[in-house]
Design an enzyme around this catalytic site. Structure first.
Site, short mmCIF file in Angstrom:
data_model
loop_
_atom_site.label_atom_id
_atom_site.label_comp_id
_atom_site.label_asym_id
_atom_site.label_seq_id
_atom_site.Cartn_x
_atom_site.Cartn_y
_atom_site.Cartn_z
CB CYS A 293 -0.96 -0.02 1.41
SG CYS A 293 -1.71 1.33 1.39
CG ASP B 22 21.01 -0.59 -13.28
OD1 ASP B 22 21.17 -1.88 -13.51
OD2 ASP B 22 20.52 -0.44 -12.14
CB CYS C 42 -4.47 -0.89 2.08
SG CYS C 42 -3.33 -1.32 3.65
CB CYS D 191 -4.75 1.99 5.68
SG CYS D 191 -4.62 2.09 4.05
CB CYS E 192 -0.41 2.54 5.61
SG CYS E 192 -1.27 0.98 5.13
#
Length: 409
Positions: free
Chosen positions: A197, A333, A213, A216, A200
């Site tokens: 999430c 990269d 989530c 939350c 949170c």
């Protein structure tokens, strides 16, 4: 439109001249140099060029160029549209696009994810379209959570109308501070960057297309637009068969986002959709080029999510050429190669080229995918029997291949 100040007029004119000269001398399409010249002479040129236009900004990790093209095609039904058709998606490219179409009442601008807050603040665009966020060029852009956080801050309190893909939790989080959001269920095939999430840090639970989530209240919003395989369901519940020429699920997702944007501009589906169906190729993507009896279809893939979509479009019965570079626009990269499931290529003749062909060769070897290593794309193509072959390349490798065929569109 309001007349530009004299300094801005001069900067815009000189920028257009620089762009024309770049095209005439074969140095490029002029979509960047023209804007750089203009901004050098008038640093506030983008703001001045954007004034009095209805603008849409299109941003995402993947699909920006295609969706920009689709939205532009639709809005041409209403009038002239300024757009950065070749993907020059930073302020110099935006200046060049708006300068080239200085009287266009509409503008559709592809915007690099990192530059979206700056461009939104400068242009005051009335519409922003946000489609997806996934790992890409980590050495340049940083963590995608940081990008989503920048989007949140940029949109907070703005009168901008946001069109956002609610199937992507990061996009949902980034768009949720906007005062007006149209949620689109555009799908999300690549989920490896959104299991936690963003609000949170707790785990996200996924059930079919829904998500939420466990710790939350952050969860998937109710969409107004939905993509149901080949069909778009609009906010009134009416179903529309897409029937677009661009292949794959990702492009159907791009199309439903484009239709949602078009409706914000006052263009209904029955007028926008026929124009979307006319688009066959976007800046070389999905184009088929011919050489010595071989037909090569060109597919672009810049990151793990993009490769997943390219595999979806490619024909498993055909040989395939893979080309990877690591120049500045690609990101230096190449560790992202290890996030791609190349095992799907087992059983196909695979040919590997590009500046970083050895990096890709090692990845294929570990995935137990047999391949043939080639020094150049021309060598790889010459090894194919007459007939069709698919080509997947990342950004600069793709552009090099396009150049060999006269930058076919």
């Amino acid at each position: 439109m309001t007349q530009l100040p004299l300094r801005a007029q001069l900067a815009s004119a000189l920028g257009r001249s620089a762009a024309t000269l770049s095209r005439m001398t074969g140095r490029g399409d002029g979509s960047v140099i023209g804007g750089r010249v203009g901004l050098l002479l008038e640093p506030d040129l983008l703001r001045k060029l954007a004034r009095d236009r209805r603008l849409a900004l299109i941003s995402a990790t993947n699909g920006k160029t295609t969706t920009t093209r689709l939205v532009t095609s639709a809005l041409l039904e209403l009038g002239e549209v300024a757009t950065n058709a070749f993907g020059a998606n930073m302020p110099a490219g935006h200046v060049s696009a708006l300068s080239q179409h200085k009287s266009a009442p509409y503008g559709v601008l592809e915007v690099d994810e990192k530059y979206l807050p700056e461009v939104l603040d400068t242009t005051g665009a009335g519409v922003v379209c946000l489609m997806n966020l996934s790992r890409d060029q980590m050495d340049r852009a940083g963590e995608i959570w940081l990008l989503a956080q920048k989007w949140r801050r940029a949109l907070a309190g703005k009168p901008t109308h946001v069109i956002a893909n609610c199937d992507d939790p990061l996009v949902t989080w980034g768009a949720s501070t906007a005062t007006q959001v149209t949620w689109v269920a555009g799908g999300q095939r690549w989920k490896e960057d959104s299991w936690s999430c963003p609000e949170c840090g707790g785990p996200l639970e996924r059930k079919d297309s829904d998500w939420g989530c466990l710790e939350c209240s952050f969860r998937r919003p109710q969409p107004q637009w939905t993509l149901d395989d080949q069909v778009v369901v609009d906010p009134r519940g009416q179903r529309w068969l897409l029937d677009i020429q661009l292949p794959g699920l990702a492009n159907r997702s791009n199309a439903v986002m484009a239709l949602a944007v078009a409706e914000v501009f006052g263009l209904p589906v029955d007028r926008a959709l026929p124009r979307l169906r006319e688009v066959r190729s976007v800046a070389g993507r999905y184009t088929t080029v011919e050489r010595d009896g071989r037909s090569a279809r060109l597919l672009l893939a810049k990151n793990p999510a993009g490769w997943l979509e390219a595999f979806d479009v490619s024909d498993p019965q055909l040989p395939i050429i893979l080309s990877v570079n690591a120049q500045g626009p690609d990101g230096r990269d190449t560790s992202w190669l290890w996030d791609v499931n190349y095992g799907i290529l087992r059983g196909r003749p695979v040919f590997v080229t590009g500046e970083r062909r050895l990096d890709l060769a090692l990845r294929l070897d570990v995935a137990e995918v047999p391949f043939t290593l080639c020094r150049t794309f021309s060598e790889a193509l010459a090894m194919q029997p007459p007939g069709r072959v698919d080509v997947i390349a990342n950004y600069t490798a793709f552009q090099q291949i396009r150049s060999e065929f006269g930058r076919a569109l």
